[in-house]
Enzyme design. Sequence first.
Site, PDB file in Angstrom:
ATOM      1  CG  HIS A 172      53.883  35.771 -38.520  1.00  0.00           C
ATOM      2  ND1 HIS A 172      54.140  36.588 -39.609  1.00  0.00           N
ATOM      3  CD2 HIS A 172      52.830  35.010 -38.878  1.00  0.00           C
ATOM      4  CE1 HIS A 172      53.272  36.314 -40.568  1.00  0.00           C
ATOM      5  NE2 HIS A 172      52.474  35.351 -40.159  1.00  0.00           N
TER       6      HIS A 172
HETATM    7  P1  TYD Z   1      53.149  40.590 -42.759  1.00  0.00           P
HETATM    8  O1  TYD Z   1      52.028  39.840 -42.148  1.00  0.00           O
HETATM    9  O2  TYD Z   1      54.215  41.120 -41.869  1.00  0.00           O
HETATM   10  O3  TYD Z   1      53.787  39.696 -43.891  1.00  0.00           O
HETATM   11  P2  TYD Z   1      54.825  38.493 -43.685  1.00  0.00           P
HETATM   12  O4  TYD Z   1      54.861  38.160 -42.249  1.00  0.00           O
HETATM   13  O5  TYD Z   1      54.270  37.396 -44.532  1.00  0.00           O
HETATM   14  O6  TYD Z   1      56.120  38.990 -44.172  1.00  0.00           O
HETATM   15  O7  TYD Z   1      52.534  41.779 -43.569  1.00  0.00           O
HETATM   16  C1  TYD Z   1      53.299  42.627 -44.391  1.00  0.00           C
HETATM   17  C2  TYD Z   1      52.743  44.041 -44.335  1.00  0.00           C
HETATM   18  O8  TYD Z   1      51.384  44.092 -44.769  1.00  0.00           O
HETATM   19  C3  TYD Z   1      52.772  44.646 -42.941  1.00  0.00           C
HETATM   20  O9  TYD Z   1      53.138  46.013 -43.078  1.00  0.00           O
HETATM   21  C4  TYD Z   1      51.348  44.593 -42.479  1.00  0.00           C
HETATM   22  C5  TYD Z   1      50.557  44.642 -43.747  1.00  0.00           C
HETATM   23  N1  TYD Z   1      49.306  43.859 -43.677  1.00  0.00           N
HETATM   24  C6  TYD Z   1      48.082  44.503 -43.513  1.00  0.00           C
HETATM   25  O10 TYD Z   1      48.003  45.737 -43.422  1.00  0.00           O
HETATM   26  N2  TYD Z   1      46.937  43.759 -43.460  1.00  0.00           N
HETATM   27  C7  TYD Z   1      46.971  42.411 -43.572  1.00  0.00           C
HETATM   28  O11 TYD Z   1      45.895  41.752 -43.534  1.00  0.00           O
HETATM   29  C8  TYD Z   1      48.241  41.748 -43.728  1.00  0.00           C
HETATM   30  C9  TYD Z   1      48.323  40.256 -43.836  1.00  0.00           C
HETATM   31  C10 TYD Z   1      49.372  42.515 -43.782  1.00  0.00           C
END
Ligand code: TYD
Length: 134
Positions: free
Chosen positions: A45
Amino acid sequence: MEKVKAKEVKDDGLLYIIESSQVPFEIKRVYTIIDADTELPRGYHAHRDTEQAVFCLRGGLRITLDNGLSRSKIVLNQKNKGRGVIQRKMVWIEMDKFLPGTILLVLSSKEYDPKGYIRSYHQFIKEAKKSNPT
Ligand code: TYD
């Protein structure tokens, strides 16, 4: 690739210290990623309006940053312990090759806003071209 480094102090235990002046934005949010699935690449992303500093405190992984024009890759592991990289806004990130037990610390310039994520590479390239036309 812009890099930063946490100061490492071996005292009673191991300390990593990051002064706000080392980070090129005001820190509004801090989160950790612990025990990521070693088989599962993550990230994939870009953020429209958020900048982040990603530090590896334990273990290791590979980070790829892509500004829409070129890609750079870095391996963070025990050899460059405490090293962090800056993910500017509108930079695509991929993280893979996680070692077991890896601990990441992420400092962020914005509070969490799922609407600020671009999760399709195609869409990212489209928006990157608009914000940085050549
Ligand atoms: P995500 O940013 O999708 O992780 P990655 O892209 O690294 O795999 O985040 C994973 C999960 O955590 C998603 O359900 C959203 C949640 N999240 C929050 O609630 N707050 C935050 O600050 C972050 C970074 C993630």
